[in-house]
Write a protein that holds these residues in place. Sequence first.
Motif, PDB file in Angstrom:
ATOM      1  N   TYR A  64       0.855  -1.178   0.000  1.00 25.05           N
ATOM      2  CA  TYR A  64       0.000   0.000   0.000  1.00 25.05           C
ATOM      3  C   TYR A  64       0.893   1.231   0.000  1.00 25.05           C
ATOM      4  O   TYR A  64       2.073   1.160   0.331  1.00 25.05           O
ATOM      5  N   ASP A  65       0.323   2.350  -0.365  1.00 23.87           N
ATOM      6  CA  ASP A  65       1.024   3.631  -0.320  1.00 23.87           C
ATOM      7  C   ASP A  65       0.729   4.245   1.044  1.00 23.87           C
ATOM      8  O   ASP A  65      -0.438   4.507   1.369  1.00 23.87           O
ATOM      9  N   GLY A  66       1.763   4.444   1.855  1.00 23.40           N
ATOM     10  CA  GLY A  66       1.574   4.935   3.210  1.00 23.40           C
ATOM     11  C   GLY A  66       0.867   6.276   3.281  1.00 23.40           C
ATOM     12  O   GLY A  66      -0.027   6.482   4.106  1.00 23.40           O
ATOM     13  N   VAL A  67       1.232   7.209   2.413  1.00 16.32           N
ATOM     14  CA  VAL A  67       0.602   8.532   2.434  1.00 16.32           C
ATOM     15  C   VAL A  67      -0.848   8.426   1.976  1.00 16.32           C
ATOM     16  O   VAL A  67      -1.734   9.072   2.548  1.00 16.32           O
ATOM     17  N   ALA A  68      -1.124   7.591   0.978  1.00 18.38           N
ATOM     18  CA  ALA A  68      -2.511   7.388   0.548  1.00 18.38           C
ATOM     19  C   ALA A  68      -3.333   6.764   1.670  1.00 18.38           C
ATOM     20  O   ALA A  68      -4.508   7.108   1.855  1.00 18.38           O
ATOM     21  N   ALA A  69      -2.730   5.874   2.437  1.00 17.00           N
ATOM     22  CA  ALA A  69      -3.443   5.264   3.570  1.00 17.00           C
ATOM     23  C   ALA A  69      -3.753   6.320   4.634  1.00 17.00           C
ATOM     24  O   ALA A  69      -4.845   6.324   5.210  1.00 17.00           O
ATOM     25  N   VAL A  70      -2.812   7.231   4.878  1.00 16.40           N
ATOM     26  CA  VAL A  70      -3.060   8.322   5.825  1.00 16.40           C
ATOM     27  C   VAL A  70      -4.217   9.180   5.324  1.00 16.40           C
ATOM     28  O   VAL A  70      -5.143   9.510   6.076  1.00 16.40           O
ATOM     29  N   THR A  71      -4.187   9.527   4.057  1.00 15.65           N
ATOM     30  CA  THR A  71      -5.244  10.351   3.465  1.00 15.65           C
ATOM     31  C   THR A  71      -6.600   9.696   3.636  1.00 15.65           C
ATOM     32  O   THR A  71      -7.571  10.334   4.050  1.00 15.65           O
ATOM     33  N   ARG A  72      -6.684   8.402   3.332  1.00 14.82           N
ATOM     34  CA  ARG A  72      -7.961   7.686   3.413  1.00 14.82           C
ATOM     35  C   ARG A  72      -8.461   7.594   4.847  1.00 14.82           C
ATOM     36  O   ARG A  72      -9.638   7.820   5.129  1.00 14.82           O
ATOM     37  N   ALA A  73      -7.573   7.247   5.757  1.00 16.95           N
ATOM     38  CA  ALA A  73      -7.971   7.112   7.160  1.00 16.95           C
ATOM     39  C   ALA A  73      -8.408   8.461   7.731  1.00 16.95           C
ATOM     40  O   ALA A  73      -9.419   8.546   8.430  1.00 16.95           O
ATOM     41  N   ALA A  74      -7.669   9.514   7.434  1.00 21.24           N
ATOM     42  CA  ALA A  74      -8.029  10.844   7.933  1.00 21.24           C
ATOM     43  C   ALA A  74      -9.361  11.300   7.337  1.00 21.24           C
ATOM     44  O   ALA A  74     -10.190  11.884   8.042  1.00 21.24           O
ATOM     45  N   ALA A  75      -9.588  11.013   6.057  1.00 21.42           N
ATOM     46  CA  ALA A  75     -10.847  11.396   5.409  1.00 21.42           C
ATOM     47  C   ALA A  75     -12.037  10.672   6.035  1.00 21.42           C
ATOM     48  O   ALA A  75     -13.154  11.191   6.037  1.00 21.42           O
ATOM     49  N   ALA A  76     -11.785   9.481   6.591  1.00 18.87           N
ATOM     50  CA  ALA A  76     -12.846   8.713   7.245  1.00 18.87           C
ATOM     51  C   ALA A  76     -13.083   9.189   8.679  1.00 18.87           C
ATOM     52  O   ALA A  76     -13.931   8.653   9.383  1.00 18.87           O
ATOM     53  N   GLY A  77     -12.314  10.178   9.107  1.00 15.25           N
ATOM     54  CA  GLY A  77     -12.496  10.726  10.451  1.00 15.25           C
ATOM     55  C   GLY A  77     -11.672  10.079  11.541  1.00 15.25           C
ATOM     56  O   GLY A  77     -11.894  10.323  12.723  1.00 15.25           O
ATOM     57  N   LEU A  78     -10.709   9.252  11.170  1.00  9.87           N
ATOM     58  CA  LEU A  78      -9.863   8.589  12.162  1.00  9.87           C
ATOM     59  C   LEU A  78      -8.710   9.491  12.588  1.00  9.87           C
ATOM     60  O   LEU A  78      -8.199  10.260  11.782  1.00  9.87           O
ATOM     61  N   ARG A  79      -8.315   9.353  13.855  1.00  7.36           N
ATOM     62  CA  ARG A  79      -7.054   9.943  14.304  1.00  7.36           C
ATOM     63  C   ARG A  79      -5.966   9.077  13.671  1.00  7.36           C
ATOM     64  O   ARG A  79      -6.057   7.856  13.718  1.00  7.36           O
ATOM     65  N   VAL A  80      -4.955   9.717  13.104  1.00  9.70           N
ATOM     66  CA  VAL A  80      -3.896   8.964  12.437  1.00  9.70           C
ATOM     67  C   VAL A  80      -2.553   9.268  13.078  1.00  9.70           C
ATOM     68  O   VAL A  80      -2.175  10.430  13.232  1.00  9.70           O
ATOM     69  N   LEU A  81      -1.858   8.208  13.428  1.00  8.84           N
ATOM     70  CA  LEU A  81      -0.486   8.265  13.901  1.00  8.84           C
ATOM     71  C   LEU A  81       0.334   7.465  12.907  1.00  8.84           C
ATOM     72  O   LEU A  81       0.010   6.302  12.639  1.00  8.84           O
ATOM     73  N   ALA A  82       1.354   8.082  12.337  1.00  7.22           N
ATOM     74  CA  ALA A  82       2.188   7.392  11.354  1.00  7.22           C
ATOM     75  C   ALA A  82       3.569   7.122  11.944  1.00  7.22           C
ATOM     76  O   ALA A  82       4.022   7.840  12.833  1.00  7.22           O
ATOM     77  N   VAL A  83       4.201   6.079  11.439  1.00  4.82           N
ATOM     78  CA  VAL A  83       5.571   5.755  11.829  1.00  4.82           C
ATOM     79  C   VAL A  83       6.420   5.640  10.570  1.00  4.82           C
ATOM     80  O   VAL A  83       5.944   5.200   9.525  1.00  4.82           O
ATOM     81  N   SER A  84       7.683   6.074  10.705  1.00  2.00           N
ATOM     82  CA  SER A  84       8.561   6.131   9.540  1.00  2.00           C
ATOM     83  C   SER A  84      10.012   6.155   9.992  1.00  2.00           C
ATOM     84  O   SER A  84      10.301   6.290  11.179  1.00  2.00           O
ATOM     85  N   GLN A  85      10.902   6.093   9.020  1.00  2.00           N
ATOM     86  CA  GLN A  85      12.322   6.284   9.293  1.00  2.00           C
ATOM     87  C   GLN A  85      12.526   7.686   9.842  1.00  2.00           C
ATOM     88  O   GLN A  85      11.901   8.636   9.370  1.00  2.00           O
ATOM     89  N   HIS A  86      13.400   7.833  10.816  1.00  2.72           N
ATOM     90  CA  HIS A  86      13.616   9.144  11.433  1.00  2.72           C
ATOM     91  C   HIS A  86      14.220  10.158  10.471  1.00  2.72           C
ATOM     92  O   HIS A  86      14.022  11.355  10.611  1.00  2.72           O
ATOM     93  N   ASP A  87      14.942   9.686   9.459  1.00  4.22           N
ATOM     94  CA  ASP A  87      15.645  10.603   8.579  1.00  4.22           C
ATOM     95  C   ASP A  87      14.927  10.885   7.260  1.00  4.22           C
ATOM     96  O   ASP A  87      15.466  11.573   6.408  1.00  4.22           O
ATOM     97  N   ASP A  88      13.697  10.407   7.096  1.00  2.00           N
ATOM     98  CA  ASP A  88      12.955  10.664   5.861  1.00  2.00           C
ATOM     99  C   ASP A  88      12.002  11.839   6.072  1.00  2.00           C
ATOM    100  O   ASP A  88      10.787  11.688   6.143  1.00  2.00           O
ATOM    101  N   LEU A  89      12.577  13.025   6.190  1.00  2.00           N
ATOM    102  CA  LEU A  89      11.806  14.226   6.468  1.00  2.00           C
ATOM    103  C   LEU A  89      10.759  14.531   5.388  1.00  2.00           C
ATOM    104  O   LEU A  89       9.629  14.895   5.731  1.00  2.00           O
ATOM    105  N   PRO A  90      11.069  14.386   4.102  1.00  2.00           N
ATOM    106  CA  PRO A  90      10.039  14.663   3.098  1.00  2.00           C
ATOM    107  C   PRO A  90       8.801  13.745   3.243  1.00  2.00           C
ATOM    108  O   PRO A  90       7.667  14.219   3.138  1.00  2.00           O
ATOM    109  N   LEU A  91       9.022  12.472   3.522  1.00  2.00           N
ATOM    110  CA  LEU A  91       7.898  11.553   3.709  1.00  2.00           C
ATOM    111  C   LEU A  91       7.104  11.931   4.945  1.00  2.00           C
ATOM    112  O   LEU A  91       5.866  11.924   4.941  1.00  2.00           O
ATOM    113  N   ARG A  92       7.798  12.277   6.007  1.00  2.00           N
ATOM    114  CA  ARG A  92       7.121  12.669   7.241  1.00  2.00           C
ATOM    115  C   ARG A  92       6.258  13.906   7.011  1.00  2.00           C
ATOM    116  O   ARG A  92       5.118  13.987   7.478  1.00  2.00           O
TER     117      ARG A  92
END
Length: 124
Positions: A64-92
Amino acid sequence: MAPHPAPRVLIVADDLIWASRLTAAAQRAGLRPVPVPDQAALELQVGEGPVPAGAVIDLGGHRYDGVAAVTRAAAAGLRVLAVSQHDDLPLRKRALAAGARRVLSYNKMHADGPDVLRRWLDGS
C-alpha cells in the motif's frame, strides 16, 4: 453495568515485524488492534461498521502507499499516527499534510509505543 470495550485501532502495516510490534504496543496500551495489511483491507475497515478510534500507519508499506493510507484514514475521520524512518523528512511532511496528527520514528514507537498510543488517543 458492562465494561466498555477497548477502543479499536487499525494497525496498517504489512511488514511482519512492524505489524507485530505495533499490535503488541496497542495491546499493552489497552487498545484492540485490528490488522490491516493492505489498501483493500483499509477500505473494508473504514467503510463498514463503527468507525475505529484511530489508525497507526507504517509509512514504509510495500502493499500500500503509506501517504494514501493516511489520506484515506483521515478522510474517514480517524485519528492517524504514522511511523517512519527518522531521517525521511520529506515523507514525514507529506504524511502530516495528508492528515497524520503525528509522525514518529520507528525507534520512538519501539521504545515508547504503549505510552505514545495512550497519549495520542487522549488527544495529547
